[in-house]
Design a protein around this motif. Structure first.
Motif, mmCIF file in Angstrom:
data_model
loop_
_atom_site.group_PDB
_atom_site.id
_atom_site.type_symbol
_atom_site.label_atom_id
_atom_site.label_comp_id
_atom_site.label_asym_id
_atom_site.label_seq_id
_atom_site.Cartn_x
_atom_site.Cartn_y
_atom_site.Cartn_z
ATOM 1 N N ILE A 1 0.837 -1.204 0.000
ATOM 2 C CA ILE A 1 0.000 0.000 0.000
ATOM 3 C C ILE A 1 0.874 1.257 0.000
ATOM 4 C CG2 ILE A 1 -1.624 1.345 1.398
ATOM 5 C CD1 ILE A 1 -2.907 -1.359 2.177
ATOM 6 N N PHE A 2 1.933 1.262 0.828
ATOM 7 C CA PHE A 2 2.847 2.408 0.822
ATOM 8 C C PHE A 2 3.498 2.587 -0.545
ATOM 9 C CE2 PHE A 2 3.439 2.204 5.652
ATOM 10 C CZ PHE A 2 2.561 3.261 5.841
ATOM 11 N N ILE B 1 0.984 4.206 -2.909
ATOM 12 C CA ILE B 1 0.829 5.623 -2.558
ATOM 13 C C ILE B 1 2.038 6.424 -3.032
ATOM 14 C CG2 ILE B 1 0.728 7.244 -0.621
ATOM 15 C CD1 ILE B 1 -1.008 5.141 0.834
ATOM 16 N N LEU B 2 3.246 5.891 -2.831
ATOM 17 C CA LEU B 2 4.460 6.571 -3.278
ATOM 18 C C LEU B 2 4.485 6.749 -4.794
ATOM 19 C CD1 LEU B 2 7.281 7.703 -2.532
ATOM 20 C CD2 LEU B 2 8.153 5.393 -2.924
ATOM 21 N N ILE C 1 1.899 6.908 -6.800
ATOM 22 C CA ILE C 1 0.891 7.912 -7.162
ATOM 23 C C ILE C 1 1.411 9.316 -6.879
ATOM 24 C CG2 ILE C 1 -1.387 8.830 -6.542
ATOM 25 C CD1 ILE C 1 -2.274 5.897 -6.141
ATOM 26 N N ILE C 2 2.008 9.514 -5.707
ATOM 27 C CA ILE C 2 2.537 10.845 -5.364
ATOM 28 C C ILE C 2 3.631 11.266 -6.338
ATOM 29 C CG2 ILE C 2 3.880 12.114 -3.631
ATOM 30 C CD1 ILE C 2 2.273 10.585 -1.500
#
Length: 84
Positions: free
Chosen positions: A64-65, A68-69, A71-72
């Motif tokens: 999940i991290f 998210i990374l 996407i950012i």
């Protein structure tokens, strides 16, 4: 034609899920296809469902991290591309 590292990891995960799911009388084909498409997240969920909860949760949290990374960084890259 070269394989990307991510695709190679997903193929390894799919093979592992197929073999292990057959041993545990789970739907091996479904787990392998999901592992090929989604990869580490599915591996974590599979480990949680088969009783290896600590390893499963660690893999799920890292997956999940990672998403998210990505996407950012993608959003920041798109913004930088528009500004420069």
């Amino acid at each position: 034609m070269e394989l990307s590292f991510g695709l190679l990891i997903n193929i390894i995960i799919a093979i592992y899920l197929y073999v292990d799911a057959k041993k545990r009388d789970k739907s091996a084909f479904v787990w392998a296809i999901l592992g090929l498409i989604i990869g580490p997240l599915v591996l974590g969920i599979y480990l949680i469902q088969t009783g290896r909860k600590l390893a499963g949760w660690i893999i799920v949290i890292f997956a999940i991290f990672w998403v998210i990374l990505v996407i950012i960084l993608g959003v920041l890259g798109a913004i930088a591309g528009l500004l420069f």
